[in-house]
Design an enzyme around this catalytic site. Sequence first.
Site, PDB file in Angstrom:
ATOM      1  N   HIS A  86      43.433  49.273  44.833  1.00  0.00           N
ATOM      2  CA  HIS A  86      44.209  48.300  44.056  1.00  0.00           C
ATOM      3  C   HIS A  86      45.541  48.882  43.597  1.00  0.00           C
ATOM      4  O   HIS A  86      45.630  50.066  43.269  1.00  0.00           O
ATOM      5  CB  HIS A  86      43.404  47.748  42.877  1.00  0.00           C
ATOM      6  CG  HIS A  86      42.936  48.759  41.865  1.00  0.00           C
ATOM      7  ND1 HIS A  86      43.609  48.985  40.682  1.00  0.00           N
ATOM      8  CD2 HIS A  86      41.859  49.595  41.836  1.00  0.00           C
ATOM      9  CE1 HIS A  86      42.953  49.901  39.972  1.00  0.00           C
ATOM     10  NE2 HIS A  86      41.897  50.296  40.643  1.00  0.00           N
ATOM     11  N   ASP A  88      47.278  47.213  41.164  1.00  0.00           N
ATOM     12  CA  ASP A  88      47.525  46.804  39.774  1.00  0.00           C
ATOM     13  C   ASP A  88      47.048  47.909  38.843  1.00  0.00           C
ATOM     14  O   ASP A  88      46.254  48.770  39.229  1.00  0.00           O
ATOM     15  CB  ASP A  88      46.844  45.469  39.442  1.00  0.00           C
ATOM     16  CG  ASP A  88      45.311  45.543  39.478  1.00  0.00           C
ATOM     17  OD1 ASP A  88      44.766  46.247  40.354  1.00  0.00           O
ATOM     18  OD2 ASP A  88      44.660  44.899  38.624  1.00  0.00           O
ATOM     19  N   ASP A 119      44.505  55.845  38.956  1.00  0.00           N
ATOM     20  CA  ASP A 119      43.793  54.554  39.010  1.00  0.00           C
ATOM     21  C   ASP A 119      44.764  53.411  39.271  1.00  0.00           C
ATOM     22  O   ASP A 119      45.231  52.767  38.362  1.00  0.00           O
ATOM     23  CB  ASP A 119      43.052  54.348  37.679  1.00  0.00           C
ATOM     24  CG  ASP A 119      42.150  53.130  37.677  1.00  0.00           C
ATOM     25  OD1 ASP A 119      41.894  52.570  38.754  1.00  0.00           O
ATOM     26  OD2 ASP A 119      41.701  52.738  36.585  1.00  0.00           O
ATOM     27  N   GLU A 152      42.266  44.032  40.473  1.00  0.00           N
ATOM     28  CA  GLU A 152      41.019  44.772  40.214  1.00  0.00           C
ATOM     29  C   GLU A 152      40.776  44.927  38.728  1.00  0.00           C
ATOM     30  O   GLU A 152      39.661  44.781  38.245  1.00  0.00           O
ATOM     31  CB  GLU A 152      41.073  46.158  40.881  1.00  0.00           C
ATOM     32  CG  GLU A 152      39.694  46.828  40.994  1.00  0.00           C
ATOM     33  CD  GLU A 152      39.268  47.590  39.743  1.00  0.00           C
ATOM     34  OE1 GLU A 152      38.074  47.906  39.618  1.00  0.00           O
ATOM     35  OE2 GLU A 152      40.109  47.883  38.879  1.00  0.00           O
ATOM     36  N   GLU A 153      41.835  45.215  37.996  1.00  0.00           N
ATOM     37  CA  GLU A 153      41.684  45.490  36.565  1.00  0.00           C
ATOM     38  C   GLU A 153      41.398  44.231  35.748  1.00  0.00           C
ATOM     39  O   GLU A 153      41.141  44.313  34.545  1.00  0.00           O
ATOM     40  CB  GLU A 153      42.929  46.219  36.024  1.00  0.00           C
ATOM     41  CG  GLU A 153      43.210  47.570  36.687  1.00  0.00           C
ATOM     42  CD  GLU A 153      42.180  48.658  36.358  1.00  0.00           C
ATOM     43  OE1 GLU A 153      41.148  48.353  35.743  1.00  0.00           O
ATOM     44  OE2 GLU A 153      42.434  49.821  36.739  1.00  0.00           O
ATOM     45  N   ASP A 179      38.680  55.392  44.483  1.00  0.00           N
ATOM     46  CA  ASP A 179      38.983  54.839  43.162  1.00  0.00           C
ATOM     47  C   ASP A 179      37.980  55.377  42.138  1.00  0.00           C
ATOM     48  O   ASP A 179      37.649  54.711  41.172  1.00  0.00           O
ATOM     49  CB  ASP A 179      38.921  53.295  43.239  1.00  0.00           C
ATOM     50  CG  ASP A 179      39.523  52.622  42.007  1.00  0.00           C
ATOM     51  OD1 ASP A 179      40.312  53.269  41.297  1.00  0.00           O
ATOM     52  OD2 ASP A 179      39.199  51.442  41.763  1.00  0.00           O
ATOM     53  N   HIS A 426      43.034  54.369  32.059  1.00  0.00           N
ATOM     54  CA  HIS A 426      43.119  53.304  31.049  1.00  0.00           C
ATOM     55  C   HIS A 426      43.603  53.841  29.698  1.00  0.00           C
ATOM     56  O   HIS A 426      43.546  53.127  28.702  1.00  0.00           O
ATOM     57  CB  HIS A 426      41.757  52.599  30.836  1.00  0.00           C
ATOM     58  CG  HIS A 426      41.241  51.930  32.070  1.00  0.00           C
ATOM     59  ND1 HIS A 426      40.237  50.986  32.046  1.00  0.00           N
ATOM     60  CD2 HIS A 426      41.581  52.054  33.382  1.00  0.00           C
ATOM     61  CE1 HIS A 426      39.973  50.573  33.278  1.00  0.00           C
ATOM     62  NE2 HIS A 426      40.777  51.219  34.111  1.00  0.00           N
TER      63      HIS A 426
HETATM   64  N1  BES Z   1      38.698  52.854  39.058  1.00  0.00           N
HETATM   65  C1  BES Z   1      38.017  52.159  38.026  1.00  0.00           C
HETATM   66  C2  BES Z   1      36.495  52.293  38.136  1.00  0.00           C
HETATM   67  C3  BES Z   1      36.001  53.626  37.711  1.00  0.00           C
HETATM   68  C4  BES Z   1      36.116  54.015  36.403  1.00  0.00           C
HETATM   69  C5  BES Z   1      35.422  54.458  38.599  1.00  0.00           C
HETATM   70  C6  BES Z   1      35.661  55.251  36.001  1.00  0.00           C
HETATM   71  C7  BES Z   1      34.984  55.686  38.213  1.00  0.00           C
HETATM   72  C8  BES Z   1      35.101  56.097  36.917  1.00  0.00           C
HETATM   73  C9  BES Z   1      38.397  50.708  38.072  1.00  0.00           C
HETATM   74  O1  BES Z   1      39.771  50.513  38.260  1.00  0.00           O
HETATM   75  C10 BES Z   1      38.057  50.044  36.763  1.00  0.00           C
HETATM   76  O2  BES Z   1      38.669  50.373  35.782  1.00  0.00           O
HETATM   77  N2  BES Z   1      37.108  49.125  36.782  1.00  0.00           N
HETATM   78  C11 BES Z   1      36.817  48.331  35.647  1.00  0.00           C
HETATM   79  C12 BES Z   1      36.190  47.075  36.169  1.00  0.00           C
HETATM   80  C13 BES Z   1      36.441  45.867  35.343  1.00  0.00           C
HETATM   81  C14 BES Z   1      37.864  45.619  34.992  1.00  0.00           C
HETATM   82  C15 BES Z   1      35.834  44.659  36.004  1.00  0.00           C
HETATM   83  C16 BES Z   1      35.875  49.056  34.723  1.00  0.00           C
HETATM   84  O3  BES Z   1      35.016  49.845  35.156  1.00  0.00           O
HETATM   85  O4  BES Z   1      36.001  48.860  33.510  1.00  0.00           O
HETATM   86 MN    MN Z   2      40.484  51.679  39.762  1.00  0.00          MN
HETATM   87 MN    MN Z   3      40.754  50.873  36.257  1.00  0.00          MN
END
Ligand code: BES
Ligand code: MN
Ligand code: MN
Length: 472
Positions: A86, A88, A119, A152-153, A179, A426
């Site tokens: 992603h 974004d 990310d 994605e976010e 990711d 984040h």
């Molecule tokens: N890349 C992350 C997922 C992730 C987080 C993988 C920590 C490994 C370790 C992804 O971009 C993300 O932040 N996903 C969100 C999903 C949500 C917005 C539906 C999450 O996990 O909060």
């Molecule tokens: Mn991600």
């Molecule tokens: Mn993320």
Amino acid sequence: MSSAFDYLDKNRERHLAELKELLAIPSVSTDSSRAKDVKRAADWVSKRLKKVGCKKVKVVPTERHPIVYGEWLGAPGKPTILVYGHYDVQPADPLELWDTPPFEPTLRDDRIYARGASDDKGQVITHVNALEAHLQNGGCPINVKFLIEGEEEIGSPNLESFIRENKSALACDGVVVSDTAMFSKDLPSICYGLRGLAYLEVHVKGTDRDLHSGSFGGAVVNPANALVQMLSALKDARGRISVPGFYDNVKRLTVSERRAFAALPHSDRKFRRAIGAPELDGESSYSTLERIWARPSLDINGIWGGFTGEGAKTVIPAEASAKISMRLVPHQTPNEIAKKVAGYLKKIAPKSVKLTVRNLHGGETWLTPTDHPTLLAASTAMKRAFGKTPVFVREGGSIPVVATFEKLLRVPTVLMGFGLNDDNLHAPNEKMELSNFYRGMQASAYLMEELGKADDGATQVGQRVRGKRARS
Ligand code: BES
Ligand code: MN
Ligand code: MN
């Protein structure tokens, strides 16, 4: 065949400069005022895909942010991978906590600091550069498709329908995603499980308007009090979630998986120190890795209502709200859990308040067998790039579309992450290690080489893995 790798070495500076260009675009998908920037990032990615040699490249509009698709299919008879990522990013605030501005990518201590560095912009670009390296050195050993989204976010609201409508265009032998994080800086990892997500917004309303807490206090309900009482009833003192039926579908950890987790070089003390926690906390009788990877959790993400300004104001607020999220494990589903939690909140809400619960979004859990050929090829590729055999890990985070790929495309997904747990995803001061950016490109290029050893995608890699698909 080493020239693709020489090429990657020789082009480090340029690849980094290009990554900086992408990182400078504030493609914050949640923020509607940034929609133009999100589009700009999509256009940047599409231009780059064309530049490296993708023959067909499209920026596909959706109801909100565009999907970028690109393909290079110049290796007939060879397997095809679909690279997902992603472009974004999460909002950058609180801005004042950044050492350098989030959208002015800065090099410091062999890291690149910027929102999206790890990310996921820095990670997804590794695959684009790996394809370039092969194409500049006699061609790529396999076919590569890219699906790089801008939502994605915000829970990928438009991606599932896109995949559904473009199943044949997206047909492939395996999906590759970068990711996630490595277990630690010198320990490459392949992730075989993700938690899912259910996300609720809870709103409690008491009276029509705020009231003087002296004239009314003690005789009417305080929605903020009611809200915190309800929320604290969701968990008991041993860290167990008290919502009836919450654990009904939780797949229990197997002895061998517990052993494998315990064998990883994890230290609670280091973990605790790295995040500045006075003590760790969680469900009793589970280790930290088990709690994060294989047990569900419930957290308040934000809570507000009443007076939060300077000094004291004696008031009973008319309303109070909270955002809560549940991380899920197989075989819980977002709808099931959202329903159970919302139902329980309704049941325990005092008669004196009006409760509304909104289901904001969700994501399915994912768990895959660790012995399919695509995964083993990724393991070899990681080993060649990082000099160490990768360990298998699960992640506590969510990437909702991964389960969708398996469901709709019926192919295995490999999560080879090049991030680190201290990348500040984040959060302020997000960064990516330059060494991981470079090794990530090599790992991707090696993976293409490894998968190219199978002479026919449809009959070898694809069939073998398809035949092996198993529900965990
Ligand atoms: N890349 C992350 C997922 C992730 C987080 C993988 C920590 C490994 C370790 C992804 O971009 C993300 O932040 N996903 C969100 C999903 C949500 C917005 C539906 C999450 O996990 O909060
Ligand atoms: Mn991600
Ligand atoms: Mn993320």
